[in-house]
Design a protein around this motif. Structure first.
Motif, PDB file in Angstrom:
ATOM      1  N   TYR A 146       0.796  -1.213   0.000  1.00  0.00           N
ATOM      2  CA  TYR A 146       0.000   0.000   0.000  1.00  0.00           C
ATOM      3  C   TYR A 146       0.835   1.273   0.000  1.00  0.00           C
ATOM      4  CZ  TYR A 146      -3.629  -3.370   0.907  1.00  0.00           C
ATOM      5  OH  TYR A 146      -4.474  -4.440   0.793  1.00  0.00           O
ATOM      6  N   LEU A 147       2.154   1.139   0.087  1.00  0.00           N
ATOM      7  CA  LEU A 147       3.028   2.302   0.003  1.00  0.00           C
ATOM      8  C   LEU A 147       3.724   2.395  -1.350  1.00  0.00           C
ATOM      9  CD1 LEU A 147       4.673   2.409   3.553  1.00  0.00           C
ATOM     10  CD2 LEU A 147       2.691   3.675   2.697  1.00  0.00           C
ATOM     11  N   GLN A 148       3.420   1.447  -2.235  1.00  0.00           N
ATOM     12  CA  GLN A 148       4.019   1.460  -3.565  1.00  0.00           C
ATOM     13  C   GLN A 148       2.929   1.412  -4.627  1.00  0.00           C
ATOM     14  OE1 GLN A 148       7.176  -1.336  -4.307  1.00  0.00           O
ATOM     15  NE2 GLN A 148       7.891  -1.297  -2.187  1.00  0.00           N
ATOM     16  N   GLU A 149       3.175   2.081  -5.730  1.00  0.00           N
ATOM     17  CA  GLU A 149       2.239   2.024  -6.846  1.00  0.00           C
ATOM     18  C   GLU A 149       2.538   0.810  -7.715  1.00  0.00           C
ATOM     19  OE1 GLU A 149       2.307   5.622  -9.052  1.00  0.00           O
ATOM     20  OE2 GLU A 149       1.402   6.824  -7.458  1.00  0.00           O
ATOM     21  N   ASN A 150       1.484   0.228  -8.262  1.00  0.00           N
ATOM     22  CA  ASN A 150       1.610  -0.871  -9.224  1.00  0.00           C
ATOM     23  C   ASN A 150       2.440  -2.031  -8.662  1.00  0.00           C
ATOM     24  OD1 ASN A 150       0.253   0.858 -11.065  1.00  0.00           O
ATOM     25  ND2 ASN A 150       2.213   1.788 -11.631  1.00  0.00           N
ATOM     26  N   ALA A 151       2.112  -2.444  -7.439  1.00  0.00           N
ATOM     27  CA  ALA A 151       2.882  -3.507  -6.780  1.00  0.00           C
ATOM     28  C   ALA A 151       2.068  -4.782  -6.582  1.00  0.00           C
ATOM     29  CB  ALA A 151       3.393  -3.019  -5.428  1.00  0.00           C
ATOM     30  N   LYS A 168       1.251 -10.041 -12.462  1.00  0.00           N
ATOM     31  CA  LYS A 168       2.058  -9.058 -11.727  1.00  0.00           C
ATOM     32  C   LYS A 168       1.938  -7.701 -12.407  1.00  0.00           C
ATOM     33  CE  LYS A 168       6.739  -8.176  -9.975  1.00  0.00           C
ATOM     34  NZ  LYS A 168       6.264  -7.983  -8.590  1.00  0.00           N
ATOM     35  N   GLN A 169       1.644  -6.684 -11.608  1.00  0.00           N
ATOM     36  CA  GLN A 169       1.565  -5.336 -12.150  1.00  0.00           C
ATOM     37  C   GLN A 169       2.948  -4.841 -12.548  1.00  0.00           C
ATOM     38  OE1 GLN A 169      -0.677  -2.950  -9.225  1.00  0.00           O
ATOM     39  NE2 GLN A 169      -2.030  -2.389 -10.913  1.00  0.00           N
ATOM     40  N   GLN A 170       2.990  -4.111 -13.647  1.00  0.00           N
ATOM     41  CA  GLN A 170       4.228  -3.546 -14.158  1.00  0.00           C
ATOM     42  C   GLN A 170       4.339  -2.072 -13.757  1.00  0.00           C
ATOM     43  OE1 GLN A 170       6.379  -5.837 -15.902  1.00  0.00           O
ATOM     44  NE2 GLN A 170       4.795  -7.042 -14.844  1.00  0.00           N
ATOM     45  N   PRO A 171       5.544  -1.498 -13.824  1.00  0.00           N
ATOM     46  CA  PRO A 171       5.725  -0.091 -13.428  1.00  0.00           C
ATOM     47  C   PRO A 171       4.803   0.884 -14.148  1.00  0.00           C
ATOM     48  CG  PRO A 171       7.846  -1.169 -13.653  1.00  0.00           C
ATOM     49  CD  PRO A 171       6.821  -2.147 -14.145  1.00  0.00           C
ATOM     50  N   ASP A 172       4.397   0.554 -15.394  1.00  0.00           N
ATOM     51  CA  ASP A 172       3.527   1.463 -16.141  1.00  0.00           C
ATOM     52  C   ASP A 172       2.050   1.265 -15.820  1.00  0.00           C
ATOM     53  OD1 ASP A 172       2.971  -0.933 -17.344  1.00  0.00           O
ATOM     54  OD2 ASP A 172       3.580  -0.329 -19.369  1.00  0.00           O
ATOM     55  N   GLY A 173       1.745   0.362 -14.878  1.00  0.00           N
ATOM     56  CA  GLY A 173       0.360   0.133 -14.484  1.00  0.00           C
ATOM     57  C   GLY A 173      -0.309  -1.015 -15.201  1.00  0.00           C
ATOM     58  N   SER A 174       0.303  -1.534 -16.250  1.00  0.00           N
ATOM     59  CA  SER A 174      -0.262  -2.694 -16.939  1.00  0.00           C
ATOM     60  C   SER A 174      -0.017  -3.953 -16.101  1.00  0.00           C
ATOM     61  CB  SER A 174       0.371  -2.849 -18.322  1.00  0.00           C
ATOM     62  OG  SER A 174       1.767  -3.103 -18.208  1.00  0.00           O
ATOM     63  N   THR A 175      -0.692  -5.025 -16.456  1.00  0.00           N
ATOM     64  CA  THR A 175      -0.552  -6.285 -15.728  1.00  0.00           C
ATOM     65  C   THR A 175      -0.044  -7.367 -16.666  1.00  0.00           C
ATOM     66  OG1 THR A 175      -2.353  -5.719 -14.209  1.00  0.00           O
ATOM     67  CG2 THR A 175      -1.745  -8.039 -14.365  1.00  0.00           C
ATOM     68  N   LYS A 176       1.011  -8.027 -16.254  1.00  0.00           N
ATOM     69  CA  LYS A 176       1.588  -9.112 -17.040  1.00  0.00           C
ATOM     70  C   LYS A 176       1.069 -10.443 -16.509  1.00  0.00           C
ATOM     71  CE  LYS A 176       6.017 -11.142 -18.467  1.00  0.00           C
ATOM     72  NZ  LYS A 176       7.505 -11.029 -18.357  1.00  0.00           N
ATOM     73  N   HIS A 177       0.511 -11.252 -17.403  1.00  0.00           N
ATOM     74  CA  HIS A 177      -0.023 -12.558 -17.030  1.00  0.00           C
ATOM     75  C   HIS A 177       0.885 -13.655 -17.583  1.00  0.00           C
ATOM     76  CE1 HIS A 177      -3.935 -10.877 -15.744  1.00  0.00           C
ATOM     77  NE2 HIS A 177      -3.711  -9.995 -16.712  1.00  0.00           N
ATOM     78  N   LYS A 178       0.989 -14.736 -16.848  1.00  0.00           N
ATOM     79  CA  LYS A 178       1.748 -15.872 -17.357  1.00  0.00           C
ATOM     80  C   LYS A 178       1.156 -17.175 -16.843  1.00  0.00           C
ATOM     81  CE  LYS A 178       5.386 -16.308 -13.834  1.00  0.00           C
ATOM     82  NZ  LYS A 178       6.857 -16.348 -13.616  1.00  0.00           N
ATOM     83  N   THR A 179       1.516 -18.253 -17.508  1.00  0.00           N
ATOM     84  CA  THR A 179       1.046 -19.579 -17.127  1.00  0.00           C
ATOM     85  C   THR A 179       2.020 -20.213 -16.146  1.00  0.00           C
ATOM     86  OG1 THR A 179      -0.045 -19.897 -19.259  1.00  0.00           O
ATOM     87  CG2 THR A 179       0.462 -21.879 -17.982  1.00  0.00           C
ATOM     88  N   VAL A 180       1.486 -20.776 -15.083  1.00  0.00           N
ATOM     89  CA  VAL A 180       2.305 -21.512 -14.122  1.00  0.00           C
ATOM     90  C   VAL A 180       2.384 -22.962 -14.575  1.00  0.00           C
ATOM     91  CG1 VAL A 180       2.487 -22.330 -11.737  1.00  0.00           C
ATOM     92  CG2 VAL A 180       1.683 -20.001 -12.209  1.00  0.00           C
ATOM     93  N   SER A 181       3.585 -23.476 -14.680  1.00  0.00           N
ATOM     94  CA  SER A 181       3.776 -24.868 -15.079  1.00  0.00           C
ATOM     95  C   SER A 181       4.871 -25.470 -14.203  1.00  0.00           C
ATOM     96  CB  SER A 181       4.163 -24.959 -16.561  1.00  0.00           C
ATOM     97  OG  SER A 181       4.286 -26.306 -16.965  1.00  0.00           O
TER      98      SER A 181
END
Length: 203
Positions: A146-151, A168-181
């Protein structure tokens, strides 16, 4: 929260406990059919100390003899916070574990993060009864600072198959999705290590 059925179960003659339990230390409890035999079963989360991980006591209903049989105690696998349960005027904590019965007979353990520091990571475990033992079938978490943006970050994966998704949120505010295997595993609840699950989510 103790259900009415749980309260009645403790009063039934023939209910055996594996060891003495102080009722004020029962943080929450859940009834349901964990093993699919039609008899009501019971799980209880029991405080061991005000700042220590909690124990889980499992009982299976015996259809023939009509009693709850203690089958397993899982030691110190549930984190949480119970503020001053043994002190006058205590207040309930916001970090108590929550139990939910799922339609397939599994148990959902929701473990909210303690309100300490700015980073909060809530965890969810799916516990199933298989081949005479309680195992971890699923794991999920959501985290934010709560003290960091896009965390913010999150993960949800099936421990038995090793498959899932993470974000995981990226520094630009977008969210990166990936598959767990990861490698699918059958892990007894008593042997669960959350660190391995976090590692699988972040690979």
């Amino acid at each position: 929260m103790k259900s009415l059925l749980f309260g009645l179960a403790l009063l039934l003659p023939g209910v055996a406990l594996a060891e003495p339990i102080e009722t004020r230390k029962i943080i929450t409890a859940l009834t349901g059919d964990f093993n699919g035999d039609g008899a009501p079963d019971l799980a209880m989360v029991v405080e061991t100390g005000p700042t220590d991980p909690m124990d889980i006591h499992f009982f299976l209903g015996d259809n023939e003899h009509h009693y709850l049989k203690p089958v397993e105690i899982v030691r110190e696998q549930i984190g949480g916070e119970w503020n001053g349960y043994d002190q006058p005027g205590y207040e309930n904590s916001d970090a108590e574990p929550e139990l939910t019965m799922l339609p397939n007979g599994s148990i959902k353990f929701y473990l909210p993060a303690p309100e300490i520091g700015s980073e909060r990571t809530n965890q969810t475990l799916i516990i199933a009864y298989r081949n005479g033992a309680f195992i971890v079938a699923g794991f999920a978490y959501d985290s934010d600072d709560y003290l960091q943006e896009n965390a913010a970050s999150a993960c949800d994966y099936n421990v038995l198959t090793g498959k899932g998704t993470s974000s995981k949120q990226q520094p630009d505010g977008s969210t990166k999705h990936k598959t767990v295997s990861a490698e699918g595993r059958t892990i007894a609840f008593r042997e669960w290590n959350a660190g391995d699950a976090f590692a699988a989510c972040q690979e």
